[in-house]
Design a protein around this motif. Structure first.
Motif, PDB file in Angstrom:
ATOM      1  N   VAL A  25      37.770  37.988  43.645  1.00  6.15           N
ATOM      2  CA  VAL A  25      39.440  37.871  43.236  1.00  6.15           C
ATOM      3  C   VAL A  25      40.030  38.901  43.531  1.00  6.15           C
ATOM      4  CG1 VAL A  25      40.554  36.221  42.191  1.00  6.15           C
ATOM      5  CG2 VAL A  25      38.034  35.753  42.581  1.00  6.15           C
ATOM      6  N   ALA A  26      41.244  38.638  44.392  1.00  3.65           N
ATOM      7  CA  ALA A  26      42.405  39.595  44.418  1.00  3.65           C
ATOM      8  C   ALA A  26      43.709  38.529  44.366  1.00  3.65           C
ATOM      9  CB  ALA A  26      42.344  40.085  45.650  1.00  3.65           C
ATOM     10  N   ALA A  27      43.443  37.305  44.755  1.00  8.18           N
ATOM     11  CA  ALA A  27      45.008  37.086  44.048  1.00  8.18           C
ATOM     12  C   ALA A  27      44.611  35.289  44.360  1.00  8.18           C
ATOM     13  CB  ALA A  27      45.901  37.073  45.411  1.00  8.18           C
ATOM     14  N   VAL A  28      45.461  34.917  42.971  1.00  5.98           N
ATOM     15  CA  VAL A  28      45.284  32.787  43.537  1.00  5.98           C
ATOM     16  C   VAL A  28      46.924  32.845  43.785  1.00  5.98           C
ATOM     17  CG1 VAL A  28      45.460  30.665  41.803  1.00  5.98           C
ATOM     18  CG2 VAL A  28      43.969  33.244  41.543  1.00  5.98           C
ATOM     19  N   ASP A  29      46.736  31.715  44.329  1.00  4.30           N
ATOM     20  CA  ASP A  29      47.643  31.281  45.526  1.00  4.30           C
ATOM     21  C   ASP A  29      48.119  29.809  45.764  1.00  4.30           C
ATOM     22  OD1 ASP A  29      50.452  30.974  47.123  1.00  4.30           O
ATOM     23  OD2 ASP A  29      49.492  32.228  49.071  1.00  4.30           O
ATOM     24  N   GLY A  30      48.740  28.992  44.870  1.00  8.99           N
ATOM     25  CA  GLY A  30      48.410  27.879  44.478  1.00  8.99           C
ATOM     26  C   GLY A  30      46.840  27.276  44.543  1.00  8.99           C
ATOM     27  N   GLY A  31      46.343  26.597  46.263  1.00  7.68           N
ATOM     28  CA  GLY A  31      44.972  25.817  45.706  1.00  7.68           C
ATOM     29  C   GLY A  31      44.195  26.868  46.512  1.00  7.68           C
ATOM     30  N   ASP A  54      32.765  32.728  32.356  1.00  5.88           N
ATOM     31  CA  ASP A  54      32.432  31.501  31.565  1.00  5.88           C
ATOM     32  C   ASP A  54      31.071  31.489  31.364  1.00  5.88           C
ATOM     33  OD1 ASP A  54      32.448  29.812  33.027  1.00  5.88           O
ATOM     34  OD2 ASP A  54      34.319  28.682  32.041  1.00  5.88           O
ATOM     35  N   GLY A  55      30.364  31.833  32.811  1.00  4.66           N
ATOM     36  CA  GLY A  55      28.869  31.948  33.556  1.00  4.66           C
ATOM     37  C   GLY A  55      28.945  30.392  34.406  1.00  4.66           C
ATOM     38  N   SER A  56      30.023  29.658  34.354  1.00  3.69           N
ATOM     39  CA  SER A  56      30.710  28.969  35.459  1.00  3.69           C
ATOM     40  C   SER A  56      30.640  29.145  36.855  1.00  3.69           C
ATOM     41  CB  SER A  56      31.710  27.988  34.630  1.00  3.69           C
ATOM     42  OG  SER A  56      32.323  27.917  35.141  1.00  3.69           O
ATOM     43  N   LYS A  57      30.100  28.287  38.261  1.00  2.00           N
ATOM     44  CA  LYS A  57      30.532  28.778  39.449  1.00  2.00           C
ATOM     45  C   LYS A  57      31.163  27.516  40.357  1.00  2.00           C
ATOM     46  CE  LYS A  57      25.949  30.563  39.359  1.00  2.00           C
ATOM     47  NZ  LYS A  57      24.115  30.256  40.184  1.00  2.00           N
ATOM     48  N   ILE A  58      32.147  28.023  41.072  1.00  2.00           N
ATOM     49  CA  ILE A  58      32.948  27.221  41.613  1.00  2.00           C
ATOM     50  C   ILE A  58      32.770  27.935  43.133  1.00  2.00           C
ATOM     51  CG2 ILE A  58      35.028  26.890  42.549  1.00  2.00           C
ATOM     52  CD1 ILE A  58      36.131  27.585  40.343  1.00  2.00           C
ATOM     53  N   GLY A  59      31.423  26.579  44.500  1.00  2.00           N
ATOM     54  CA  GLY A  59      32.026  26.980  45.851  1.00  2.00           C
ATOM     55  C   GLY A  59      33.520  26.877  46.277  1.00  2.00           C
ATOM     56  N   VAL A  78      40.803  25.784  40.279  1.00  5.35           N
ATOM     57  CA  VAL A  78      40.629  26.813  40.214  1.00  5.35           C
ATOM     58  C   VAL A  78      40.988  27.015  38.829  1.00  5.35           C
ATOM     59  CG1 VAL A  78      41.382  27.359  42.166  1.00  5.35           C
ATOM     60  CG2 VAL A  78      43.473  27.419  40.693  1.00  5.35           C
ATOM     61  N   HIS A  79      40.985  26.119  38.050  1.00  2.00           N
ATOM     62  CA  HIS A  79      41.613  26.756  36.213  1.00  2.00           C
ATOM     63  C   HIS A  79      40.066  27.256  36.028  1.00  2.00           C
ATOM     64  CE1 HIS A  79      42.796  25.920  32.509  1.00  2.00           C
ATOM     65  NE2 HIS A  79      40.732  25.659  31.743  1.00  2.00           N
ATOM     66  N   GLY A  80      40.705  28.652  35.278  1.00  2.00           N
ATOM     67  CA  GLY A  80      39.795  29.860  34.371  1.00  2.00           C
ATOM     68  C   GLY A  80      39.127  30.376  35.406  1.00  2.00           C
ATOM     69  N   VAL A  81      39.510  30.859  37.029  1.00  2.00           N
ATOM     70  CA  VAL A  81      39.413  31.885  37.897  1.00  2.00           C
ATOM     71  C   VAL A  81      40.239  33.054  37.422  1.00  2.00           C
ATOM     72  CG1 VAL A  81      39.538  32.473  40.608  1.00  2.00           C
ATOM     73  CG2 VAL A  81      38.779  30.238  39.432  1.00  2.00           C
ATOM     74  N   ALA A  82      39.859  33.937  37.247  1.00  2.00           N
ATOM     75  CA  ALA A  82      40.709  34.990  36.818  1.00  2.00           C
ATOM     76  C   ALA A  82      40.351  36.804  38.039  1.00  2.00           C
ATOM     77  CB  ALA A  82      40.179  36.078  35.488  1.00  2.00           C
ATOM     78  N   LEU A  83      41.091  37.258  38.148  1.00  2.00           N
ATOM     79  CA  LEU A  83      41.372  38.341  38.873  1.00  2.00           C
ATOM     80  C   LEU A  83      40.253  38.944  38.817  1.00  2.00           C
ATOM     81  CD1 LEU A  83      45.467  39.097  39.349  1.00  2.00           C
ATOM     82  CD2 LEU A  83      43.503  37.995  41.068  1.00  2.00           C
TER      83      LEU A  83
END
Length: 439
Positions: A25-31, A54-59, A78-83
């Protein structure tokens, strides 16, 4: 049965991969998310999976490519997503239905929603297949029995026809679709429930459709809480399932509820991908997306079956000029309008016959049957034109013989539209002839 299960299991094993390209993940841009390291491997539409710390996954799905990063639309918040979070690229495997899917409720990825295991078939079908070549398509087939007098007579449905069902909310659209699913002549029924409430999916399967209807059906559902990616995919998956059975020579009934929510999901995705919303809030690609789905239904080539399709459309305030309704009317072989005023006076199905058309006529009926249909429509039109005057007591009987006949016939015609009918079209026409004065 055991051989088919073994074949499906072997195909699943063969499709497994031991390695996948990985990005970050390089950037979070809104949704949306920008992902680095996958641009040389990914295609638009490929599936992605983010592994959070935290071990969870997002498709999610690739919606735009360009430069060193690609743009991903996740299928959850996208809550919890980090660069720097790992992103795994998983090419879309398509969908692989088989005979064992009959009687099952699945999601748009082929995952069972009824609590029982379900293996994919041995051969995957593309989600966005091309329709049969126009020069090789068969003509429309024979008239179908529907179990409803109105469709057996004045609004006939033939094999391979594509019909639009236009209605506001709460006027009996889902009940009408379920009635057709239970009673209409077809070897297989495929139902796409796009953006339905979760409670309604269970109610539709257990109570409205019932065990008898489910026996020959495959229901593909994406509830309203699912991402727009999943909701849009629902219609494509259901159509791929219908094409699978069509290519086996079966006659398939395809029911989609609703194309409006399919278009709304496409709008969310397209706007996130950078497309302008120019068509009363819809992007320009909406028309092509809808028409390409509809064109996949219809008659197949020689040696194949047919897909008879009914696409429901939610029309707010009965606005038949809104973009989705307008697009569909131009590509379908007829449309059925459900009226809120008719539903409010308790007549179901609340079909407004004067505004509904089946383009299978006049070929789907004999000369005598066409004459009956024309006479019934003339009487209904004559009554509706003068209804306010008749109901207010301003009309004197004898002033207009044609209107007198229409007034006499109207209660019986109105009742005829709502009558169920055993599978006997000739009996339906015989009863219609008795309803009309002088016939």
């Amino acid at each position: 049965m055991a051989g088919r299960s073994l074949e499906a299991f072997s195909a699943q094993l063969a499709s497994m991969r031991s390695s996948f390209p990985v990005g970050r993940v390089a950037a979070v841009d809104g949704g949306t998310l920008h992902v680095a390291g996958l641009s040389r491997h990914a295609r638009v539409g490929d599936l992605l999976q983010i592994h959070l710390r935290d071990g969870s996954k997002i498709g999610g799905e690739v919606i735009r490519l360009g430069g060193a990063t690609l743009v991903m639309l996740p299928d959850a918040a996208v809550h919890g997503v980090a660069l720097g979070d790992r992103v795994i690229l998983r090419p879309d495997p398509g969908i692989a239905p088989h005979e064992g899917w009959l009687g099952r409720l699945v999601d748009p990825y082929g995952v069972p929603l009824d609590g029982h295991p379900l293996l994919p078939g041995p051969v995957a079908s593309p989600l966005r297949a091309q329709p049969p070549a126009p020069s090789r398509r068969r003509p429309l087939g024979a008239r179908l029995e529907t179990g409803m007098a109105i469709f057996n007579t004045m609004l006939p449905i033939v094999e391979g026809q594509r019909l639009g069902l236009f209605a506001g909310s709460g006027v009996g659209k889902s009940s009408l679709l379920a009635t057709l699913a239970r009673n209409m002549d077809a070897e297989v029924v495929v139902i796409a429930l796009v953006g339905e409430r979760g409670r309604e999916v269970r109610e539709f399967v257990d109570n409205v459709l019932g065990p008898e209807g489910m026996r020959r059906s495959v229901v593909v559902a994406a509830t309203s809480d699912r991402s727009p990616l999943t909701r849009r995919r629902c219609a494509w998956t259901a159509m791929s399932v219908a094409e699978h059975f069509r290519d086996q020579g079966k006659n398939v009934l395809f029911l989609a509820d609703s194309i409006t929510r399919f278009a709304e999901a496409h709008r969310e995705i397209s706007v996130a991908a950078g497309e302008d919303a120019s068509l009363r809030g819809y992007p320009a690609s909406t028309a092509h997306t809808i028409t390409s789905l509809c064109e996949r239904a219809g008659p197949g080539e020689e040696g194949c079956g047919m897909i008879t399709a009914i696409f429901s459309v939610l029309v707010a305030g009965s606005d038949m000029e809104e973009p989705i309704a307008d697009i569909l009317r131009g590509v379908l072989d007829g449309h059925v309008i459900l009226s809120r005023e008719i539903a409010e006076r308790g007549r179901y199905p609340a079909i407004d016959l004067s505004k509904s058309v089946s383009r299978s006529l006049p070929m789907a009926a004999t000369d005598e049957e066409n004459a009956l249909i024309s006479a019934a429509r003339r009487m209904l039109g004559s009554y509706e034109k003068s209804e306010m005057m008749v109901r207010s007591g301003l009309y004197n009987r004898g002033s207009d013989p044609q209107l007198d006949q229409a007034i006499e016939a109207w209660p019986r015609l109105d009742s005829f539209i709502s009558e169920p009918e055993p599978h006997d079209t000739k009996a339906s026409f015989a009863r219609l002839s008795r309803v009309l004065p002088g016939k």
